[in-house]
Design a protein around this motif. Structure first.
Motif, PDB file in Angstrom:
ATOM      1  N   PRO A 221       1.566 -10.027  -7.647  1.00 22.20           N
ATOM      2  CA  PRO A 221       1.119 -10.596  -6.372  1.00 22.20           C
ATOM      3  C   PRO A 221       2.123 -11.621  -5.859  1.00 22.20           C
ATOM      4  O   PRO A 221       2.725 -12.361  -6.644  1.00 22.20           O
TER       5      PRO A 221
ATOM      6  N   GLU B 251       2.192 -14.623  -2.830  1.00 19.53           N
ATOM      7  CA  GLU B 251       1.450 -15.350  -1.811  1.00 19.53           C
ATOM      8  C   GLU B 251       2.380 -15.879  -0.718  1.00 19.53           C
ATOM      9  O   GLU B 251       3.555 -16.166  -0.969  1.00 19.53           O
TER      10      GLU B 251
ATOM     11  N   SER C 106      -1.817 -15.083   2.705  1.00 19.18           N
ATOM     12  CA  SER C 106      -1.628 -13.654   2.509  1.00 19.18           C
ATOM     13  C   SER C 106      -1.157 -13.395   1.086  1.00 19.18           C
ATOM     14  O   SER C 106      -0.372 -14.169   0.527  1.00 19.18           O
ATOM     15  N   CYS C 107      -1.646 -12.305   0.516  1.00 22.00           N
ATOM     16  CA  CYS C 107      -1.225 -11.892  -0.827  1.00 22.00           C
ATOM     17  C   CYS C 107      -0.823 -10.429  -0.750  1.00 22.00           C
ATOM     18  O   CYS C 107      -1.646  -9.569  -0.402  1.00 22.00           O
ATOM     19  N   THR C 108       0.425 -10.164  -1.025  1.00 17.46           N
ATOM     20  CA  THR C 108       0.900  -8.789  -1.040  1.00 17.46           C
ATOM     21  C   THR C 108       1.300  -8.423  -2.461  1.00 17.46           C
ATOM     22  O   THR C 108       1.545  -9.289  -3.297  1.00 17.46           O
TER      23      THR C 108
ATOM     24  N   SER D 188       3.791  -6.362  -5.097  1.00 17.73           N
ATOM     25  CA  SER D 188       4.980  -5.583  -5.402  1.00 17.73           C
ATOM     26  C   SER D 188       4.690  -4.798  -6.675  1.00 17.73           C
ATOM     27  O   SER D 188       3.931  -5.240  -7.526  1.00 17.73           O
TER      28      SER D 188
ATOM     29  N   THR E 286       0.014  -0.588  -6.599  1.00 16.99           N
ATOM     30  CA  THR E 286      -0.846  -0.879  -5.470  1.00 16.99           C
ATOM     31  C   THR E 286      -2.057  -1.699  -5.884  1.00 16.99           C
ATOM     32  O   THR E 286      -2.532  -1.635  -7.021  1.00 16.99           O
TER      33      THR E 286
ATOM     34  N   ARG F 212      -9.357  -7.485   2.750  1.00 16.50           N
ATOM     35  CA  ARG F 212      -8.248  -6.705   2.215  1.00 16.50           C
ATOM     36  C   ARG F 212      -7.892  -5.571   3.159  1.00 16.50           C
ATOM     37  O   ARG F 212      -8.757  -5.033   3.855  1.00 16.50           O
TER      38      ARG F 212
ATOM     39  N   ASP G  28      -5.941  -2.250   2.390  1.00 16.81           N
ATOM     40  CA  ASP G  28      -5.267  -1.476   1.351  1.00 16.81           C
ATOM     41  C   ASP G  28      -4.086  -0.687   1.901  1.00 16.81           C
ATOM     42  O   ASP G  28      -3.144  -0.396   1.166  1.00 16.81           O
TER      43      ASP G  28
ATOM     44  N   LYS H 285      -1.945  -1.771   3.860  1.00 12.86           N
ATOM     45  CA  LYS H 285      -0.804  -2.684   3.844  1.00 12.86           C
ATOM     46  C   LYS H 285      -0.631  -3.357   2.485  1.00 12.86           C
ATOM     47  O   LYS H 285       0.247  -4.206   2.325  1.00 12.86           O
ATOM     48  N   ASN H 286      -1.503  -2.969   1.520  1.00 14.48           N
ATOM     49  CA  ASN H 286      -1.432  -3.552   0.174  1.00 14.48           C
ATOM     50  C   ASN H 286      -1.492  -5.078   0.238  1.00 14.48           C
ATOM     51  O   ASN H 286      -0.723  -5.778  -0.438  1.00 14.48           O
ATOM     52  N   THR H 287      -2.432  -5.580   1.045  1.00 14.21           N
ATOM     53  CA  THR H 287      -2.511  -7.007   1.336  1.00 14.21           C
ATOM     54  C   THR H 287      -3.945  -7.499   1.240  1.00 14.21           C
ATOM     55  O   THR H 287      -4.875  -6.792   1.634  1.00 14.21           O
TER      56      THR H 287
END
Length: 127
Positions: A4, A6, A21-23, A25, A28, A72, A74, A76-78
């Motif tokens: 994750p 932030e 925001s939390c994306t 890498s 998924t 969430r 999904d 955008k995987n965010t």
């Protein structure tokens, strides 16, 4: 493995808003519960909010209910944490974390149930 990341912290006056925001890498987020935690200086890390991977259900700490909203996307995987009506006591480093168990049916609120952590983002609320 998922990592994750932030973003979105900063300095805001009391009563203001911020969106964290939390994306992800790597792997998924789409099949894992995601939580937000925070740690203020001299205090233990504590639960803020979490969202289920399966139906988008949410749970919040009492201290943020009605002010914070977790969501969430999904595609955008965010995962987002919208924080409104901020108070000085919300000042902390905020961490995004992924549950250590993929496909967990219930939402965990203890930090030892989360196995993948971001580096944290500072939120400072001035009075």
């Amino acid at each position: 493995q998922v990592q994750p990341v932030e973003s979105g912290g900063g300095l805001v006056q009391a009563g203001g808003s911020l969106r964290l925001s939390c994306t992800a890498s790597g792997r998924t987020f789409s099949r894992v519960n995601i939580g937000w935690f925070r740690q203020a200086p001299g205090k233990m890390r504590g639960f803020v909010a979490a969202i289920s991977w399966s139906d988008g259900s949410t749970t919040y700490a009492d201290s943020v209910k009605g002010r914070f909203t977790i969501s969430r996307d999904d595609a955008k995987n965010t995962v987002l944490l919208q924080m409104n009506s901020l108070k000085p006591e919300d000042t902390a480093v905020y961490f995004c974390a992924a549950d250590r168990l993929w496909w967990r049916p219930d939402i965990a609120t203890m930090d030892n149930e989360y196995g993948y952590w971001g580096q944290g983002t500072q939120v400072t609320v001035s009075s």
